[in-house]
Scaffold this motif. Sequence first.
Motif, PDB file in Angstrom:
ATOM      1  N   MET A  23       1.086  -1.074  -0.134  1.00 47.87           N
ATOM      2  CA  MET A  23      -0.003  -0.198  -0.180  1.00 47.87           C
ATOM      3  C   MET A  23       1.254   1.067   0.097  1.00 47.87           C
ATOM      4  N   GLY A  24       1.993   0.810  -0.154  1.00 45.10           N
ATOM      5  CA  GLY A  24       2.969   2.355   0.091  1.00 45.10           C
ATOM      6  C   GLY A  24       2.721   3.230  -1.213  1.00 45.10           C
ATOM      7  N   PRO A  25       2.938   2.663  -2.735  1.00 44.81           N
ATOM      8  CA  PRO A  25       2.470   4.008  -3.416  1.00 44.81           C
ATOM      9  C   PRO A  25       1.079   4.554  -3.400  1.00 44.81           C
ATOM     10  N   SER A  26      -0.280   3.709  -3.189  1.00 47.46           N
ATOM     11  CA  SER A  26      -0.925   4.199  -2.469  1.00 47.46           C
ATOM     12  C   SER A  26      -1.388   5.668  -1.159  1.00 47.46           C
ATOM     13  N   ALA A  27      -0.023   5.036  -0.494  1.00 41.68           N
ATOM     14  CA  ALA A  27       0.179   5.581   0.716  1.00 41.68           C
ATOM     15  C   ALA A  27       1.139   7.515   0.367  1.00 41.68           C
ATOM     16  N   ILE A  28       1.739   7.313  -0.731  1.00 38.16           N
ATOM     17  CA  ILE A  28       2.823   8.211  -1.255  1.00 38.16           C
ATOM     18  C   ILE A  28       1.655   9.276  -1.921  1.00 38.16           C
ATOM     19  N   ARG A  29       1.247   8.644  -2.514  1.00 31.95           N
ATOM     20  CA  ARG A  29       0.215   9.537  -3.707  1.00 31.95           C
ATOM     21  C   ARG A  29      -0.520  10.009  -2.900  1.00 31.95           C
ATOM     22  N   TYR A  30      -1.037   9.486  -1.782  1.00 32.48           N
ATOM     23  CA  TYR A  30      -2.013  10.117  -1.139  1.00 32.48           C
ATOM     24  C   TYR A  30      -1.368  11.342  -0.449  1.00 32.48           C
ATOM     25  N   ALA A  31       0.135  11.534   0.030  1.00 31.18           N
ATOM     26  CA  ALA A  31       0.844  12.783   0.802  1.00 31.18           C
ATOM     27  C   ALA A  31       0.978  13.720  -0.077  1.00 31.18           C
ATOM     28  N   GLY A  32       0.659  13.968  -1.299  1.00 34.49           N
ATOM     29  CA  GLY A  32       0.148  14.692  -1.834  1.00 34.49           C
ATOM     30  C   GLY A  32       2.181  14.820  -3.215  1.00 34.49           C
ATOM     31  N   VAL A  33       2.659  13.567  -3.531  1.00 34.41           N
ATOM     32  CA  VAL A  33       3.519  13.269  -4.827  1.00 34.41           C
ATOM     33  C   VAL A  33       3.405  13.790  -5.792  1.00 34.41           C
ATOM     34  N   VAL A  34       2.236  14.123  -6.394  1.00 29.87           N
ATOM     35  CA  VAL A  34       1.825  14.578  -7.628  1.00 29.87           C
ATOM     36  C   VAL A  34       1.536  15.675  -7.630  1.00 29.87           C
ATOM     37  N   GLU A  35       1.048  16.636  -6.748  1.00 25.01           N
ATOM     38  CA  GLU A  35       0.725  18.093  -5.899  1.00 25.01           C
ATOM     39  C   GLU A  35       2.387  18.555  -6.103  1.00 25.01           C
ATOM     40  N   ARG A  36       2.785  17.753  -5.273  1.00 23.34           N
ATOM     41  CA  ARG A  36       3.986  18.066  -4.984  1.00 23.34           C
ATOM     42  C   ARG A  36       5.118  18.839  -6.126  1.00 23.34           C
ATOM     43  N   LEU A  37       5.122  17.725  -6.816  1.00 20.17           N
ATOM     44  CA  LEU A  37       6.253  18.198  -7.902  1.00 20.17           C
ATOM     45  C   LEU A  37       5.307  18.911  -8.849  1.00 20.17           C
ATOM     46  N   GLU A  38       4.038  19.138  -9.678  1.00 20.91           N
ATOM     47  CA  GLU A  38       3.938  19.730 -10.078  1.00 20.91           C
ATOM     48  C   GLU A  38       3.852  21.590  -9.461  1.00 20.91           C
ATOM     49  N   GLN A  39       3.979  21.837  -8.677  1.00 23.62           N
ATOM     50  CA  GLN A  39       4.361  22.486  -8.087  1.00 23.62           C
ATOM     51  C   GLN A  39       5.559  23.291  -8.849  1.00 23.62           C
ATOM     52  N   LEU A  40       6.723  21.828  -8.554  1.00 25.66           N
ATOM     53  CA  LEU A  40       8.245  22.468  -9.153  1.00 25.66           C
ATOM     54  C   LEU A  40       7.914  22.096 -10.576  1.00 25.66           C
ATOM     55  N   GLN A  41       6.785  22.979 -11.573  1.00 20.90           N
ATOM     56  CA  GLN A  41       7.156  22.591 -12.526  1.00 20.90           C
ATOM     57  C   GLN A  41       7.588  21.721 -13.593  1.00 20.90           C
ATOM     58  N   TYR A  42       7.042  20.377 -12.817  1.00 20.56           N
ATOM     59  CA  TYR A  42       7.530  19.304 -14.143  1.00 20.56           C
ATOM     60  C   TYR A  42       6.421  18.627 -14.396  1.00 20.56           C
ATOM     61  N   ASP A  43       6.307  17.998 -15.693  1.00 20.66           N
ATOM     62  CA  ASP A  43       5.456  17.781 -16.560  1.00 20.66           C
ATOM     63  C   ASP A  43       5.045  16.113 -15.845  1.00 20.66           C
ATOM     64  N   ILE A  44       4.380  16.028 -14.776  1.00 23.22           N
ATOM     65  CA  ILE A  44       4.334  14.863 -13.941  1.00 23.22           C
ATOM     66  C   ILE A  44       2.657  13.732 -15.229  1.00 23.22           C
ATOM     67  N   GLU A  45       3.528  12.720 -15.122  1.00 23.44           N
ATOM     68  CA  GLU A  45       2.818  11.135 -15.792  1.00 23.44           C
ATOM     69  C   GLU A  45       2.854   9.971 -14.896  1.00 23.44           C
ATOM     70  N   ASP A  46       1.227  10.336 -14.444  1.00 18.70           N
ATOM     71  CA  ASP A  46       1.668   8.969 -13.339  1.00 18.70           C
ATOM     72  C   ASP A  46       1.105   7.911 -13.759  1.00 18.70           C
ATOM     73  N   LEU A  47       1.488   6.779 -14.115  1.00 17.43           N
ATOM     74  CA  LEU A  47       0.947   5.803 -15.031  1.00 17.43           C
ATOM     75  C   LEU A  47       0.376   5.077 -13.993  1.00 17.43           C
ATOM     76  N   GLY A  48      -0.062   5.010 -13.056  1.00  9.90           N
ATOM     77  CA  GLY A  48      -0.643   3.614 -11.860  1.00  9.90           C
ATOM     78  C   GLY A  48       0.067   2.618 -11.738  1.00  9.90           C
TER      79      GLY A  48
END
Length: 299
Positions: A23-48
């Motif tokens: 469940m680690g990947p779900s926990a990391i996503r829930y902790a806001g990894v995508v939003e955190r890195l998007e704020q740093l101007q990265y083009d984020i693709e989450d492949l699941g």
Amino acid sequence: MNNNLSIVGAPMDLGQNRRGVDMGPSAIRYAGVVERLEQLQYDIEDLGDVEIPRPDRREDQKEHLRNLKEVAEGNENLAKTVDDVIQRNRFPLVIGGDHSIAIGSLAGIAKHYENLGVIWYDAHGDLNTGGTSPSGNIHGMPLAVSLGIGHERLVNIEGYQPKIKPENIVIIGARSLDDGEKELIKEKGIKVYSMHEIDRLGMTQVIQESVEYLTHKTDGIHLSLDLDGLDPQDAPGVGTPVMGGMSYRESHLAMEMLAEADIITSAEFVEVNPILDEKNRTASVAVGLMGSLFGEKLK
């Protein structure tokens, strides 16, 4: 650093015998990894998440390797996904999952480099084999496997071995090594900064020396960060906690220095286990460290 970033979840919990790290990947996503890195101007693709097969409990655990068949298949799936990410000129960020997923990460990454360097940020060396491991848990073997040492089903993923060379590895934070691992470190001349060295030298010097050691002879550097590298007071949600680890502050400094050096070409963050955690704290620590690695600054 490549601004096109692909997140790959690897919900593996078969490399050890404590449930929940899948469940680690779900926990990391829930902790806001995508939003955190998007704020740093990265083009984020989450492949699941890549597919991890479930074990047949009736099958014998042969050769002192727990769930060998399923761990191998899951890592084959991960290797193909990571390989595709790099072929599309994107930065692979793998989130796990137990540390056995580094077998697949490195198999998919190393084929794109002549001399891939590895920074192994971990309390453990992960240099065991079926013959030296006290437990038979494959999450204690990925670095050995990537050196071409271990079961043929694991070392030959993606059809080549070894993935990395011993002189291109730096282990940072080691404080729990089995006898067989110590022998292999001496035999292969692997560079290790134990907690003793970190305390004596300070994290600044350790990272400076590691960067200098690797950059002159490698054409890419993979960061493999196990959250149990941190002290359990700062990262309680891990399967194999070891007291006396690196602090939250030291780890942020390490990530910030790696960001400044601009040398990391792929990364994975592993061993987040929300069942053992406190209010998703360890996943939040992982996301915070990713922020620092990818260039987040206070000013």
